[in-house]
Design a protein around this motif. Structure first.
Motif, PDB file in Angstrom:
ATOM      1  N   ALA A   1       0.841  -1.199   0.000  1.00  0.00           N
ATOM      2  CA  ALA A   1       0.000   0.000   0.000  1.00  0.00           C
ATOM      3  C   ALA A   1       0.873   1.244   0.000  1.00  0.00           C
ATOM      4  O   ALA A   1       0.939   1.968   1.001  1.00  0.00           O
ATOM      5  CB  ALA A   1      -0.941  -0.017   1.185  1.00  0.00           C
ATOM      6  N   PRO A   2       1.553   1.530  -1.119  1.00  0.00           N
ATOM      7  CA  PRO A   2       2.487   2.660  -1.153  1.00  0.00           C
ATOM      8  C   PRO A   2       1.818   4.024  -0.998  1.00  0.00           C
ATOM      9  O   PRO A   2       2.466   4.986  -0.607  1.00  0.00           O
ATOM     10  CB  PRO A   2       3.148   2.532  -2.531  1.00  0.00           C
ATOM     11  N   ASP A   3       0.520   4.125  -1.302  1.00  0.00           N
ATOM     12  CA  ASP A   3      -0.181   5.407  -1.222  1.00  0.00           C
ATOM     13  C   ASP A   3      -1.074   5.513   0.012  1.00  0.00           C
ATOM     14  O   ASP A   3      -1.974   6.353   0.067  1.00  0.00           O
ATOM     15  CB  ASP A   3      -1.025   5.625  -2.485  1.00  0.00           C
ATOM     16  N   LYS A   4      -0.825   4.680   1.004  1.00  0.00           N
ATOM     17  CA  LYS A   4      -1.700   4.620   2.176  1.00  0.00           C
ATOM     18  C   LYS A   4      -1.857   5.973   2.858  1.00  0.00           C
ATOM     19  O   LYS A   4      -2.972   6.404   3.163  1.00  0.00           O
ATOM     20  CB  LYS A   4      -1.153   3.591   3.162  1.00  0.00           C
ATOM     21  N   ALA A   5      -0.760   6.679   3.111  1.00  0.00           N
ATOM     22  CA  ALA A   5      -0.837   7.955   3.823  1.00  0.00           C
ATOM     23  C   ALA A   5      -1.618   8.984   3.015  1.00  0.00           C
ATOM     24  O   ALA A   5      -2.437   9.744   3.567  1.00  0.00           O
ATOM     25  CB  ALA A   5       0.567   8.470   4.131  1.00  0.00           C
ATOM     26  N   ALA A   6      -1.385   9.026   1.708  1.00  0.00           N
ATOM     27  CA  ALA A   6      -2.091   9.984   0.858  1.00  0.00           C
ATOM     28  C   ALA A   6      -3.586   9.671   0.795  1.00  0.00           C
ATOM     29  O   ALA A   6      -4.426  10.584   0.795  1.00  0.00           O
ATOM     30  CB  ALA A   6      -1.490   9.980  -0.543  1.00  0.00           C
ATOM     31  N   LEU A   7      -3.932   8.399   0.738  1.00  0.00           N
ATOM     32  CA  LEU A   7      -5.339   8.006   0.710  1.00  0.00           C
ATOM     33  C   LEU A   7      -6.036   8.384   2.013  1.00  0.00           C
ATOM     34  O   LEU A   7      -7.182   8.861   2.002  1.00  0.00           O
ATOM     35  CB  LEU A   7      -5.465   6.503   0.462  1.00  0.00           C
ATOM     36  N   ALA A   8      -5.374   8.179   3.123  1.00  0.00           N
ATOM     37  CA  ALA A   8      -5.959   8.548   4.419  1.00  0.00           C
ATOM     38  C   ALA A   8      -6.153  10.058   4.508  1.00  0.00           C
ATOM     39  O   ALA A   8      -7.194  10.539   4.976  1.00  0.00           O
ATOM     40  CB  ALA A   8      -5.068   8.049   5.550  1.00  0.00           C
ATOM     41  N   ARG A   9      -5.163  10.799   4.055  1.00  0.00           N
ATOM     42  CA  ARG A   9      -5.230  12.263   4.119  1.00  0.00           C
ATOM     43  C   ARG A   9      -6.349  12.805   3.229  1.00  0.00           C
ATOM     44  O   ARG A   9      -7.151  13.651   3.655  1.00  0.00           O
ATOM     45  CB  ARG A   9      -3.879  12.839   3.703  1.00  0.00           C
ATOM     46  N   GLN A  10      -6.410  12.315   2.000  1.00  0.00           N
ATOM     47  CA  GLN A  10      -7.461  12.780   1.101  1.00  0.00           C
ATOM     48  C   GLN A  10      -8.829  12.308   1.584  1.00  0.00           C
ATOM     49  O   GLN A  10      -9.822  13.033   1.468  1.00  0.00           O
ATOM     50  CB  GLN A  10      -7.197  12.283  -0.322  1.00  0.00           C
ATOM     51  N   GLY A  11      -8.878  11.111   2.135  1.00  0.00           N
ATOM     52  CA  GLY A  11     -10.142  10.601   2.662  1.00  0.00           C
ATOM     53  C   GLY A  11     -10.699  11.496   3.751  1.00  0.00           C
ATOM     54  O   GLY A  11     -11.900  11.791   3.765  1.00  0.00           O
ATOM     55  N   ARG A  12      -9.857  11.934   4.669  1.00  0.00           N
ATOM     56  CA  ARG A  12     -10.312  12.806   5.751  1.00  0.00           C
ATOM     57  C   ARG A  12     -10.861  14.122   5.211  1.00  0.00           C
ATOM     58  O   ARG A  12     -11.912  14.599   5.653  1.00  0.00           O
ATOM     59  CB  ARG A  12      -9.161  13.097   6.720  1.00  0.00           C
TER      60      ARG A  12
END
Length: 225
Positions: free
Chosen positions: A10-21
């Motif tokens: 999951a290389p984009d995990k942090a970005a997905l969490a940030r955009q999700g919020r």
């Protein structure tokens, strides 16, 4: 070994969490939004997002550009996705205006969104259950990584009423949504922690009578190329 979101890189995990919020906060504060009552996925609906005239114009444009739909995954059995589809010119003023309205609704920069795709389903055509996020252990991921990374949010609008069939079913959530002209569906393809959400599995069920038209815009974690 069964491949699940917990075993995939999951290389984009942090970005997905940030955009999700950010998008979650914006949509939940929007009085026009209806959030589907489930803890399995974040799914929102907006009625009358598109006008009747916009829907008619978009269906005509889809007829002009539609070709047999394609898939990354060559292992899918024949008949997995049998619709016709095509990408609109993102620079055309009419398309650019609609695209910007979707961007503004989600609060996502337009350069992170893919070109809007139009899809047409004739009687018997369907898109079997699938996720919009990419499987990062597959060969195509290297291409998609360079094109903008993982898909974050999906926005899909219905353009016409269908005589019979053609519902959008979220199979893990257990809901079936009938096409209603102008309605926009928006959902987060990730979990709050940024991992891909397997419960966003959804299907375009076979059209039994009539024709089904939709448009879809997918968002990435980085600039889409």
């Amino acid at each position: 070994m069964t491949i699940t979101h917990t075993t995939l890189p999951a290389p984009d995990k942090a970005a997905l969490a940030r955009q999700g919020r950010a998008v979650r906060k914006r949509l939940q504060a929007d009085p026009r939004a209806y959030q589907v009552p489930t803890d399995k996925a974040e799914i929102f609906a907006f009625g009358d997002f598109l006008t009747a005239s916009e829907c008619r114009r978009l269906t005509g444009l889809i007829d002009d550009i539609a070709t047999p739909s394609q898939l990354h995954e060559q292992a899918y059995v024949e008949g997995f996705r049998t619709s016709y589809s095509g990408n609109f010119d993102p620079h055309a003023p009419f398309i650019r205006g609609i695209s910007r309205r979707i961007d503004d609704l989600l609060g996502v920069d337009d350069n992170m969104g893919e070109a809007i795709q139009g899809q047409r389903y004739l009687p018997g055509q369907q898109f079997k259950p699938h996720n919009d996020w990419f499987y990062t252990d597959q060969d195509y991921w290297e291409i998609e990584r360079k094109r903008g990374g993982q898909r974050s949010w999906t926005a899909m609008a219905f353009l016409n009423e269908v005589e019979a069939g053609g519902t959008t079913d979220f199979t893990e959530v257990g809901i079936s949504i009938e096409p209603k002209p102008g309605v926009l569906l928006v959902w987060n393809n990730a979990l709050p922690d940024g991992m891909p959400n397997e419960d966003t599995m959804h299907a375009g069920t076979p059209v039994e009578a009539g024709v089904k038209y939709v448009i879809t815009k997918w968002y990435r974690t980085r600039k889409w190329n």
